[in-house]
Design a protein around this motif. Structure first.
Motif, PDB file in Angstrom:
ATOM      1  N   ASP A 203       0.855  -1.186   0.000  1.00 54.97           N
ATOM      2  CA  ASP A 203       0.000   0.000   0.000  1.00 54.97           C
ATOM      3  C   ASP A 203       0.889   1.234   0.000  1.00 54.97           C
ATOM      4  O   ASP A 203       2.076   1.170  -0.288  1.00 54.97           O
ATOM      5  CB  ASP A 203      -0.980  -0.025   1.184  1.00 54.97           C
ATOM      6  CG  ASP A 203      -0.278  -0.012   2.537  1.00 54.97           C
ATOM      7  OD1 ASP A 203       0.959   0.210   2.581  1.00 54.97           O
ATOM      8  OD2 ASP A 203      -0.959  -0.208   3.559  1.00 54.97           O
ATOM      9  N   GLU A 204       0.318   2.383   0.333  1.00 52.09           N
ATOM     10  CA  GLU A 204       1.067   3.633   0.270  1.00 52.09           C
ATOM     11  C   GLU A 204       1.897   3.894   1.519  1.00 52.09           C
ATOM     12  O   GLU A 204       2.699   4.833   1.549  1.00 52.09           O
ATOM     13  CB  GLU A 204       0.098   4.811   0.041  1.00 52.09           C
ATOM     14  CG  GLU A 204      -0.672   4.731  -1.271  1.00 52.09           C
ATOM     15  CD  GLU A 204       0.240   4.712  -2.477  1.00 52.09           C
ATOM     16  OE1 GLU A 204       1.205   5.505  -2.495  1.00 52.09           O
ATOM     17  OE2 GLU A 204       0.005   3.901  -3.393  1.00 52.09           O
ATOM     18  N   GLN A 205       1.721   3.095   2.556  1.00 53.83           N
ATOM     19  CA  GLN A 205       2.434   3.314   3.818  1.00 53.83           C
ATOM     20  C   GLN A 205       3.748   2.533   3.823  1.00 53.83           C
ATOM     21  O   GLN A 205       3.864   1.483   4.451  1.00 53.83           O
ATOM     22  CB  GLN A 205       1.542   2.906   4.995  1.00 53.83           C
ATOM     23  CG  GLN A 205       0.215   3.633   5.046  1.00 53.83           C
ATOM     24  CD  GLN A 205       0.396   5.132   5.208  1.00 53.83           C
ATOM     25  OE1 GLN A 205       1.188   5.585   6.025  1.00 53.83           O
ATOM     26  NE2 GLN A 205      -0.345   5.910   4.432  1.00 53.83           N
TER      27      GLN A 205
END
Length: 257
Positions: A203-205
């Motif tokens: 994901d973006e994290q």
């Protein structure tokens, strides 16, 4: 989540990374700045290389800030390549076998991150480990599974591709049987000659990762967060970009495939 630091270059005392800087790894075990869990008190570990191909290994379940043996070792041991880790459990027990770094033969490995919903597919993940490597499965973490799968995938000859394949296999299990986030992965691994580090996420994290060349010694410190409160002079690889550091002071950026 966890915090970790590694070094490769001319031999230095472990304390120069682990305990002496203002925001050393021991300081981060009490007050981390770049992860949701500010306290990382579920154990610690060291792996260092010296005269033998296999790394020395010291791990315990005490918080890093409270163990005088850790400080004593770091004050006395000098190494040109070492890995250090402070742990914040994401669900598995606080035990010596679950503390990083992990080591098999000449390889050592440590990790910050998670495979989402791991407890729901841990048995399936364990079953991917070949019989000849399964005796090294001492703990219950997803990190140890990733390491053993990378060895099975050919870490000795393809140290980047093998790790990428291991991560893909565990991420696939998380997507099929687990939960989001399916993979967050910041890790370092070494064979005693080279040090590899990468940050990756489904994901973006994306977990944090920094590196910096020592101006006086020519080596590299590689960390999950800087050893000072500011980030001046520290570089960050792009997500999915492996940084390979060699003992001669060279650096190479490689794709995580």
């Amino acid at each position: 989540m966890c915090r970790w630091a590694a070094y490769v270059g001319e031999p230095i005392f472990l304390e120069d990374v682990v305990s002496r800087p203002g925001h050393s790894l021991v300081a981060q075990s009490l007050e981390a700045a770049k992860c949701p869990t500010t306290t990382n008190g579920d154990g610690f570990g060291l792996a260092w290389y010296d005269a033998r191909p296999e790394p020395g290994l010291y791990r315990d379940i005490y918080p890093a800030w409270s163990d005088p043996n850790l400080r004593a070792i770091c004050e006395q041991v000098r190494s040109g390549l070492f890995l250090a880790h402070v742990r914040a459990s994401t669900g598995t027990a606080t035990s010596r076998n679950n503390c990083h770094p992990f080591a098999v033969g000449r390889w050592s490995f440590m990790h910050n991150g998670q495979a989402g919903g791991f407890e729901g597919f841990r048995k399936r993940a364990d079953m991917l480990i070949p019989d000849d490597l399964y005796p090294y499965r001492k703990g219950a973490t997803d990190s140890e599974v990733l390491f053993l799968l990378a060895l099975a995938e050919g870490l000795d000859t393809e140290p980047v591709s093998a790790m990428a394949r291991a991560v893909a296999r565990v991420e696939g299990l998380s997507r099929a049987y687990g939960a989001a986030p399916h993979m967050r992965f910041s890790a370092a691994w070494s064979d005693g000659s080279s040090l590899y580090a990468v940050r990756f996420s489904s994901d973006e994290q994306v977990p944090s990762l920094f590196y910096r060349r020592s101006e006086t010694r020519g080596g590299f410190a590689v960390v999950s967060e800087p050893l000072e409160r500011d980030e001046e002079g520290w570089k960050t690889p792009a997500p999915g970009q492996v940084v390979r550091f060699d003992r001669d002071g060279s650096l190479e950026l490689l794709p995580f495939v």
